[in-house]
Scaffold this active site. Structure first.
Site, mmCIF file in Angstrom:
data_model
loop_
_atom_site.group_PDB
_atom_site.id
_atom_site.type_symbol
_atom_site.label_atom_id
_atom_site.label_comp_id
_atom_site.label_asym_id
_atom_site.label_seq_id
_atom_site.Cartn_x
_atom_site.Cartn_y
_atom_site.Cartn_z
ATOM 1 N N SER A 69 93.546 2.884 114.016
ATOM 2 C CA SER A 69 94.310 3.992 114.595
ATOM 3 C C SER A 69 93.615 4.733 115.731
ATOM 4 O O SER A 69 94.273 5.494 116.443
ATOM 5 C CB SER A 69 94.639 5.012 113.511
ATOM 6 O OG SER A 69 95.872 4.719 112.948
ATOM 7 N N LYS A 101 95.177 4.465 119.040
ATOM 8 C CA LYS A 101 96.384 5.206 119.421
ATOM 9 C C LYS A 101 96.107 6.210 120.538
ATOM 10 O O LYS A 101 96.964 6.493 121.368
ATOM 11 C CB LYS A 101 96.965 5.923 118.187
ATOM 12 C CG LYS A 101 97.491 4.953 117.127
ATOM 13 C CD LYS A 101 97.793 5.663 115.815
ATOM 14 C CE LYS A 101 98.346 4.690 114.775
ATOM 15 N NZ LYS A 101 98.460 5.286 113.430
ATOM 16 N N TYR A 117 100.825 -4.085 119.318
ATOM 17 C CA TYR A 117 100.287 -3.012 118.463
ATOM 18 C C TYR A 117 99.244 -3.564 117.481
ATOM 19 O O TYR A 117 98.162 -2.988 117.319
ATOM 20 C CB TYR A 117 101.442 -2.318 117.724
ATOM 21 C CG TYR A 117 100.965 -1.327 116.686
ATOM 22 C CD1 TYR A 117 100.447 -0.096 117.067
ATOM 23 C CD2 TYR A 117 100.996 -1.638 115.320
ATOM 24 C CE1 TYR A 117 99.966 0.807 116.131
ATOM 25 C CE2 TYR A 117 100.532 -0.743 114.374
ATOM 26 C CZ TYR A 117 100.022 0.478 114.786
ATOM 27 O OH TYR A 117 99.545 1.363 113.851
ATOM 28 N N TYR A 144 94.898 12.272 110.303
ATOM 29 C CA TYR A 144 96.024 12.097 109.383
ATOM 30 C C TYR A 144 96.458 13.459 108.831
ATOM 31 O O TYR A 144 96.341 14.478 109.533
ATOM 32 C CB TYR A 144 95.661 11.128 108.243
ATOM 33 C CG TYR A 144 95.142 9.788 108.723
ATOM 34 C CD1 TYR A 144 95.910 8.981 109.549
ATOM 35 C CD2 TYR A 144 93.897 9.332 108.349
ATOM 36 C CE1 TYR A 144 95.450 7.744 109.985
ATOM 37 C CE2 TYR A 144 93.425 8.091 108.770
ATOM 38 C CZ TYR A 144 94.208 7.310 109.590
ATOM 39 O OH TYR A 144 93.741 6.103 110.016
ATOM 40 N N VAL A 199 91.747 3.397 109.743
ATOM 41 C CA VAL A 199 91.527 2.884 108.394
ATOM 42 C C VAL A 199 90.434 1.816 108.319
ATOM 43 O O VAL A 199 90.010 1.432 107.240
ATOM 44 C CB VAL A 199 92.812 2.341 107.731
ATOM 45 C CG1 VAL A 199 93.774 3.468 107.401
ATOM 46 C CG2 VAL A 199 93.468 1.281 108.576
HETATM 47 N N1 GLU Z 1 96.783 -0.978 111.974
HETATM 48 C C1 GLU Z 1 96.937 0.060 111.015
HETATM 49 C C2 GLU Z 1 98.389 0.206 110.614
HETATM 50 O O1 GLU Z 1 99.219 0.154 111.439
HETATM 51 C C3 GLU Z 1 96.415 1.329 111.590
HETATM 52 C C4 GLU Z 1 96.429 2.424 110.593
HETATM 53 C C5 GLU Z 1 95.333 3.429 110.761
HETATM 54 O O2 GLU Z 1 94.198 3.125 111.149
HETATM 55 O O3 GLU Z 1 95.650 4.586 110.455
HETATM 56 O O4 GLU Z 1 98.724 0.333 109.476
#
Ligand code: GLU
Length: 305
Positions: A61, A64, A189, A241, A259
């Site tokens: 994430s 992002k 993604y 989060y 994550v």
């Molecule tokens: N690739 C993970 C997902 O889409 C990223 C989630 C994350 O790191 O919060 O579930």
């Protein structure tokens, strides 16, 4: 600073026993929960490292924030935020619930999975291959590491199991958030999430943001101060989060976790910090990583508040 990094790492290490590695992407479940590392990169070109700082992990994430920069550079602020909102959710990163009940129907922010998928759909390119290549080139540019690439095992694992992301993406196409081939957008993604980094790479990206979009070593401006400001603001309001409020109080610096166990922090005008510890707390944040950042913030008085 080096001594401080060593001491804090040692103290934080105990906490890793209390966390668990992410298993919903099967390949992530193979990580060693005892690993913990940190890198601090400052404005003067100093790099301080401790622990497992050179252990490779997938950015997940944290990506992002980076694709958001590129999407705004490609589309402008207004067009980007027509597709994705600016508000924290208080829900888990992969929650679907608000997609349907919030009107007009669009993901609440670019740091949750739905919002990030919408942002990825905005990246310019004639096809998904070119889109991903532009993303990868941008990651390489701002990290100063032109060897960055994806971890194929994690990419394949997420692609094979990412049905929740798939369902959000199909829903978003149905309500007109994007057009085109859903699997192609998801492929980009999943690949961006699978880019493999270490603590130094993410500390340098954090430093680039701290330096308002200029690479400190070269003085090269890559993005506007406004884009860097928007991204850091999202890191404060939704980067950790649904623990972002608590983190703002206890640490008080813009940060984004993934994550895979990484956290990228950006201390405005001062430094970038990268931490890695795949043992996560129940909100999905690196348990040892948060403790390192809390201690660093306390000792060096880093909170922006
Ligand atoms: N690739 C993970 C997902 O889409 C990223 C989630 C994350 O790191 O919060 O579930």
């Amino acid at each position: 600073m080096q001594k401080l990094a060593n001491d804090i790492l040692l103290k934080s290490k105990k906490l890793t026993e209390k966390g668990n590695v992410a298993e919903y992407i099967p390949a992530l479940g193979k990580a060693d929960p005892n690993k913990l590392g940190v890198c601090i990169a400052d404005m003067h070109g100093n790099i301080f490292t401790a622990g497992d700082y050179n252990n490779k992990f997938t950015i997940q994430s944290i990506s992002k924030t980076i694709t958001l920069m590129l999407a705004i550079m490609d589309n402008g602020v207004e067009n980007t935020f027509n597709k994705v909102g600016m508000e924290p959710t208080g829900d888990a990163f992969n929650s679907i619930i608000k997609l349907e009940i919030v009107s007009p129907s669009r993901p609440l922010n670019p740091m949750i999975n739905a919002g990030a998928i919408a942002v990825t759909s905005l990246i310019n390119g004639k096809d998904s291959k070119e889109r991903f290549q532009r993303i990868l080139d941008f990651f390489r540019l701002i990290s100063g590491n032109n060897k960055l690439d994806i971890n194929n095992e994690v990419y394949e694992s997420e692609k094979a199991t990412g049905d929740r992301n798939r369902s959000m993406a199909y829903f978003m196409r149905d309500v007109g958030i994007f057009e085109g081939d859903v699997e192609d957008i998801l492929d980009v993604y999943f690949k961006q999430c699978s880019i493999e980094v270490d603590c130094i790479d993410i500390a340098k990206i954090g430093l680039f943001l701290a330096n308002r979009g200029i690479i400190p070593q070269t003085g090269e401006r890559i993005t506007t101060e406004n884009v860097a400001r928007i991204v850091k603001t999202f890191m404060i309001t939704c980067g950790m989060y649904n623990a972002s409020g608590e983190f703002a109080i206890n640490v008080g610096v813009p940060a984004k976790s993934g994550v895979g166990g990484g956290i990228m922090a950006s201390v405005p005008h001062k430094m970038g910090i990268g931490v890695y510890g795949p043992a996560l707390d129940n909100k999905g944040n690196s348990i040892g990583g948060i403790e390192i950042l809390r201690q660093l913030s306390k000792q060096l008085n880093l909170s922006i508040f």
